[in-house]
Design an enzyme around this catalytic site. Structure first.
Site, short mmCIF file in Angstrom:
data_model
loop_
_atom_site.label_atom_id
_atom_site.label_comp_id
_atom_site.label_asym_id
_atom_site.label_seq_id
_atom_site.Cartn_x
_atom_site.Cartn_y
_atom_site.Cartn_z
N GLN A 11 0.83 -1.20 0.00
CA GLN A 11 0.00 0.00 0.00
C GLN A 11 0.87 1.25 0.00
O GLN A 11 1.94 1.27 0.59
CB GLN A 11 -0.89 0.01 1.24
CG GLN A 11 -2.13 -0.81 1.09
CD GLN A 11 -3.03 -0.73 2.32
OE1 GLN A 11 -2.92 -1.53 3.21
NE2 GLN A 11 -3.92 0.25 2.35
N SER A 90 5.19 -5.66 3.12
CA SER A 90 3.88 -5.76 3.77
C SER A 90 2.90 -6.51 2.88
O SER A 90 3.09 -7.69 2.60
CB SER A 90 3.37 -4.36 4.14
OG SER A 90 2.22 -4.43 4.94
N LEU A 91 1.86 -5.86 2.38
CA LEU A 91 0.91 -6.52 1.49
C LEU A 91 1.61 -7.21 0.32
O LEU A 91 1.19 -8.26 -0.15
CB LEU A 91 -0.10 -5.50 0.94
CG LEU A 91 -0.97 -6.07 -0.18
CD1 LEU A 91 -2.10 -6.89 0.39
CD2 LEU A 91 -1.48 -4.99 -1.10
N ARG A 115 -8.05 -9.47 4.98
CA ARG A 115 -6.97 -8.86 5.77
C ARG A 115 -7.22 -7.36 5.95
O ARG A 115 -7.10 -6.82 7.05
CB ARG A 115 -5.63 -9.10 5.05
CG ARG A 115 -4.40 -8.46 5.71
CD ARG A 115 -3.18 -8.78 4.85
NE ARG A 115 -1.92 -8.31 5.42
CZ ARG A 115 -1.32 -7.16 5.14
NH1 ARG A 115 -1.93 -6.31 4.30
NH2 ARG A 115 -0.16 -6.84 5.67
N HIS A 199 1.11 -2.98 11.51
CA HIS A 199 2.35 -3.59 12.02
C HIS A 199 2.71 -3.23 13.45
O HIS A 199 3.88 -3.33 13.84
CB HIS A 199 3.52 -3.29 11.07
CG HIS A 199 3.26 -3.70 9.66
ND1 HIS A 199 3.09 -5.02 9.30
CD2 HIS A 199 3.08 -2.97 8.53
CE1 HIS A 199 2.83 -5.08 7.99
NE2 HIS A 199 2.81 -3.86 7.51
N GLN A 248 3.25 -10.89 10.78
CA GLN A 248 3.55 -9.68 10.00
C GLN A 248 2.58 -8.55 10.32
O GLN A 248 2.96 -7.38 10.32
CB GLN A 248 3.47 -10.02 8.50
CG GLN A 248 3.93 -8.90 7.58
CD GLN A 248 3.08 -8.80 6.32
OE1 GLN A 248 1.87 -8.59 6.39
NE2 GLN A 248 3.71 -8.96 5.17
#
Length: 306
Positions: A11, A90-91, A115, A199, A248
């Site tokens: 993102q 991340s994603l 998610r 996170h 994560q």
């Protein structure tokens, strides 16, 4: 002989027009159609026309997954060399898992939407925040977070490059951290335009729900090793991959160590496989000796493959 690694963005790299470098490539539109059909949302319209949906996390996450997978498919059709390692920010880790055939695209689309939804529901809007701290070392940022928390949550969450760390937690704590970071010599402290404090431990309720969802998702050993964000380790075992994806959500993205690992493994050519050039810029700041190309167009893919 080139030793290639691919990085998949998360993102923050989304924008209207982000796929314009692949105009006329049917494979791109077909991949977007798959995602649109699965979720009943017109993702192609989202990236081609001005709208407010693009930055809503429940749309951004499947959108960025789709864009990364579409770029990867074009890379493959253009005879791109098989990378020795991959990683995603991340994603982007989910995109890497699709590219490495550890999870099907059909399963990944609803997974990342789920998610996004549990992340959004874990913290009411306005309660959490994220801020980028520029110009301080990691140790000082840690100290800033400890001092500014005052009983609330505040932690370094994206270790993006030397001197660029994102902090997240309760909004008031983040604001205190921004003030203290500047007092300690930060060049800038910028509040990020996000609705979810990713996170950090505020994401624990989301992580628990994600763990339940993942029990019913088929994951296989990746055909290409993927360095996981949470541990900077490549896992083969599906249960370990699932565990890393769950952790994560509430653990820092250790991006500096990830890129350093690629360098240590003698990777000498990198590419950012998806929209934007954020990871390309970070790579240059982390390991100058590892050239990174942003695969944002057909021409860029062709040049990288040549």
């Amino acid at each position: 002989m080139d030793k290639i690694t691919l990085f998949f963005p998360g993102q923050g790299s989304q924008s209207v027009g982000m796929m314009s470098g692949f105009d006329g490539i049917a494979l791109i539109k077909d991949t977007f159609a798959e995602a649109s059909d699965a979720l009943g949302v017109d993702f192609w319209q989202m990236v081609t026309e001005e709208n407010t949906l693009l930055n809503q996390t429940q749309h951004t996450q499947p959108l960025m997954l789709t864009a990364g997978v579409a770029t990867w498919r074009v890379y493959q059709t253009m005879k791109g060399a098989v990378p020795e390692y991959m990683a995603g920010h991340s994603l982007g880790e989910y995109t890497a898992l699709v590219a490495a055939e550890a999870i099907s695209f059909a399963d990944a689309i609803p997974l990342v939407k789920f998610r996004a939804e549990v992340m959004q529901s874990a913290v009411p809007e306005g309660v959490g925040a994220m801020a980028a701290i520029l110009g301080l070392d990691d140790e000082t940022v840690n100290a800033v977070c400890e001092e500014s928390a005052k009983g609330e949550v505040l932690a370094p969450v994206n270790l993006n490059s030397p001197g660029q760390v994102v902090i997240a937690g309760n909004k008031a704590a983040v604001e205190r951290g921004m003030v203290l970071a500047k007092e300690k010599g930060a060049k800038r402290a910028l509040l990020l335009p996000v609705s979810v404090p990713s996170h950090c431990s505020l994401m624990m309720p989301a992580a628990e729900k994600l763990a339940e969802y993942l029990k019913n998702v088929q994951i296989s050993a990746p055909k290409i090793p993927i360095i996981q964000n949470a541990d900077v380790v490549a896992y083969d075992a599906p249960d370990k991959i699932k565990s890393a994806l769950v952790r994560q959500l509430h653990s820092p993205v250790r991006w500096v160590e990830t890129v350093q690992y690629m360098h240590k493994m003698k990777m000498n050519k990198a590419a950012e496989c998806g929209p934007g050039k954020i990871l390309t810029g970070l790579t240059k700041r982390i390991v100058k000796e590892l050239p990174c190309t942003a695969l944002v167009s057909v021409d860029a893919v062709a040049a990288f493959n040549s």
